[in-house]
Design a protein around this motif. Structure first.
Motif, PDB file in Angstrom:
ATOM      1  N   PRO A  32       1.281  -1.452  -0.004  1.00  0.00           N
ATOM      2  CA  PRO A  32       0.141   0.182  -0.141  1.00  0.00           C
ATOM      3  C   PRO A  32       0.330   1.270  -0.341  1.00  0.00           C
ATOM      4  N   LEU A  33       0.829   2.376  -0.204  1.00  0.00           N
ATOM      5  CA  LEU A  33       0.992   3.991  -0.255  1.00  0.00           C
ATOM      6  C   LEU A  33      -0.126   4.454   1.130  1.00  0.00           C
ATOM      7  N   ARG A  34       0.883   5.473   1.640  1.00  0.00           N
ATOM      8  CA  ARG A  34       0.290   6.022   2.182  1.00  0.00           C
ATOM      9  C   ARG A  34       0.720   7.900   2.456  1.00  0.00           C
ATOM     10  N   LEU A  35      -0.009   8.337   2.105  1.00  0.00           N
ATOM     11  CA  LEU A  35       0.076   9.836   1.391  1.00  0.00           C
ATOM     12  C   LEU A  35       0.082  10.373   3.280  1.00  0.00           C
ATOM     13  N   GLN A  68      -7.409  10.619  -5.600  1.00  0.00           N
ATOM     14  CA  GLN A  68      -7.556  10.152  -6.648  1.00  0.00           C
ATOM     15  C   GLN A  68      -7.384  10.758  -7.925  1.00  0.00           C
ATOM     16  N   GLU A  69      -5.903  10.792  -8.686  1.00  0.00           N
ATOM     17  CA  GLU A  69      -5.385  11.288  -9.232  1.00  0.00           C
ATOM     18  C   GLU A  69      -4.640   9.530  -9.294  1.00  0.00           C
ATOM     19  N   LEU A  70      -4.589   9.816  -7.915  1.00  0.00           N
ATOM     20  CA  LEU A  70      -3.156   8.197  -8.213  1.00  0.00           C
ATOM     21  C   LEU A  70      -3.896   7.090  -8.184  1.00  0.00           C
ATOM     22  N   HIS A  71      -5.330   7.262  -7.795  1.00  0.00           N
ATOM     23  CA  HIS A  71      -6.415   5.977  -8.114  1.00  0.00           C
ATOM     24  C   HIS A  71      -6.851   5.710  -9.249  1.00  0.00           C
ATOM     25  N   GLY A  72      -6.391   6.887 -10.248  1.00  0.00           N
ATOM     26  CA  GLY A  72      -6.855   6.753 -11.644  1.00  0.00           C
ATOM     27  C   GLY A  72      -5.467   6.616 -12.394  1.00  0.00           C
ATOM     28  N   ARG A  73      -4.293   6.214 -11.682  1.00  0.00           N
ATOM     29  CA  ARG A  73      -2.847   6.147 -12.305  1.00  0.00           C
ATOM     30  C   ARG A  73      -3.243   4.573 -11.625  1.00  0.00           C
ATOM     31  N   PRO A  75      -5.447   1.392 -10.467  1.00  0.00           N
ATOM     32  CA  PRO A  75      -6.918   1.248  -9.772  1.00  0.00           C
ATOM     33  C   PRO A  75      -6.535  -0.067  -8.599  1.00  0.00           C
ATOM     34  N   GLN A  76      -5.314  -0.783  -9.073  1.00  0.00           N
ATOM     35  CA  GLN A  76      -5.355  -1.641  -7.652  1.00  0.00           C
ATOM     36  C   GLN A  76      -4.115  -1.100  -6.509  1.00  0.00           C
ATOM     37  N   LEU A  77      -3.982   0.257  -6.476  1.00  0.00           N
ATOM     38  CA  LEU A  77      -3.319   0.293  -5.418  1.00  0.00           C
ATOM     39  C   LEU A  77      -3.808   0.970  -3.941  1.00  0.00           C
ATOM     40  N   GLU A  78      -3.946   0.063  -3.188  1.00  0.00           N
ATOM     41  CA  GLU A  78      -4.436   0.754  -2.169  1.00  0.00           C
ATOM     42  C   GLU A  78      -3.755   1.917  -1.712  1.00  0.00           C
ATOM     43  N   GLY A 148       3.983   6.101 -14.032  1.00  0.00           N
ATOM     44  CA  GLY A 148       2.764   5.620 -13.883  1.00  0.00           C
ATOM     45  C   GLY A 148       2.810   4.361 -14.412  1.00  0.00           C
ATOM     46  N   THR A 149       1.834   3.409 -13.715  1.00  0.00           N
ATOM     47  CA  THR A 149       1.717   1.891 -14.663  1.00  0.00           C
ATOM     48  C   THR A 149      -0.195   2.341 -15.138  1.00  0.00           C
ATOM     49  N   ASP A 150      -0.134   1.492 -16.087  1.00  0.00           N
ATOM     50  CA  ASP A 150      -1.295   0.888 -16.591  1.00  0.00           C
ATOM     51  C   ASP A 150      -1.598  -0.282 -15.321  1.00  0.00           C
ATOM     52  N   ALA A 151      -3.489  -0.410 -15.574  1.00  0.00           N
ATOM     53  CA  ALA A 151      -3.713  -1.606 -14.715  1.00  0.00           C
ATOM     54  C   ALA A 151      -3.352  -2.663 -14.564  1.00  0.00           C
ATOM     55  N   GLY A 152      -2.257  -3.207 -15.247  1.00  0.00           N
ATOM     56  CA  GLY A 152      -1.574  -4.548 -15.286  1.00  0.00           C
ATOM     57  C   GLY A 152      -0.735  -4.423 -14.211  1.00  0.00           C
TER      58      GLY A 152
END
Length: 300
Positions: A32-35, A68-73, A75-78, A148-152
């Motif tokens: 996971p990532l913590r901001l 929100q921006e990072l979730h868009g890039r 999607p699988q990242l907590e 960034g990455t793709d969803a995979g």
């Protein structure tokens, strides 16, 4: 529990770069990532009329927009967020205590000059034993695109570029080497170990030096570097490793090697100074002049 990556953000372009880089790293590590945004209250008098509620509201907005921006890039990242009320350096050091890595933004000032490392970043680096990576706005796009990455899966963050690590045969550098080799293995990229040496001080009193002696010293240092690297070569056989042993300033050589690198790794001795944050000469030079993101790993 070091099962996540932490990024310090404050709404600046540099902190956005740090968040992007940290997100790519978290994806690589599959953690996971913590901001974290620290609200330093009371605010400086240069912001008259700004109250605690305003500061908290703004901090929440920065955190939510970044997440929100990072979730868009990714999607699988907590992603989780925290907004402590404390001096930024103290808050970030505390948040780093249970993290695998802390990522901070640092202002790039162009050309070969490199970083403008502020007091918050320096204080945080000196106050935590957790590895800290400093990135600039340019480091968010090592290949011309935002990190960034793709969803995979897969990641930017300089994932395809090589890693450069500065080593010192006179120090116990296990943590530094382990970090560098693990990062190289994670990214599937080559690793270059750099060590600079100087003649013993006694040579300054000799009217002339024997070139054969210098060559023998160089060979001896090279053997010690290879002996130091051997256990890590064996532990990470998939990592392609080269070494550069030379007579001269390691800081200058690391800065040169940083051009085109995805990450530069340097160590710093755990040392507390009554005069404030202290970094060694090599780490200081690399932090201020590197052309790539810099990871500082405490050791000793």
């Amino acid at each position: 529990m070091d099962d996540h990556v932490t990024a310090g953000i404050d709404g600046s372009p540099e902190s956005r770069a740090a968040a992007l880089w940290a997100a790519g790293e978290a994806v690589l590590r599959r953690v996971p990532l913590r901001l974290v945004h620290a609200v330093d209250w009371p605010l400086d008098p240069v912001f008259p009329g700004v109250g605690g509620q305003d500061a908290d509201r703004w901090a929440d907005q920065v955190l939510s927009e970044t997440a929100q921006e990072l979730h868009g890039r990714h999607p699988q990242l907590e992603i989780t967020t925290r907004c402590p009320t404390a001096r930024p350096s103290a808050a970030l050091a505390a948040e780093a205590a249970d993290a695998a890595l802390l990522v901070l933004g640092s202002r790039g000032i162009g050309g070969l000059v490199g970083f403008l490392v502020g007091s918050v970043a320096l204080s945080t680096v000196a106050a935590t034993d957790t590895p800290v990576v400093l990135v600039r706005t340019a480091d968010a796009a090592p290949d011309g695109r935002d990190t960034g990455t793709d969803a995979g899966g897969g990641a930017g963050a300089g994932a395809g570029a090589g890693i450069v690590v500065g080593i010192d045969i006179h120090e116990a550098g296990d943590r530094v080497l382990d970090f560098a080799f693990e990062e190289a293995a994670r990214r599937g990229c080559p690793l270059r170990a750099v060590h600079g040496w100087k003649l013993p001080p006694a040579y300054s009193y000799v009217p002339f030096s024997d070139p054969d002696d210098e060559r023998e010293i160089g060979r001896s240092v090279t053997r010690m570097v290879e002996d130091m690297l051997l256990p890590w070569r064996q532990k990470y056989p998939e990592v392609a490793v080269t070494s550069s042993v030379f007579r001269g300033s390691p800081g200058e050589r690391l800065v040169q090697e940083s051009r085109g690198a995805g990450l530069v790794v340097v160590g710093r001795r755990r040392r507390r100074s009554p005069l404030g944050p202290h970094l060694g000469a090599v780490a200081h030079a690399v932090l201020h002049h590197s052309a790539a993101p810099v990871a500082v790993v405490a050791h000793g």
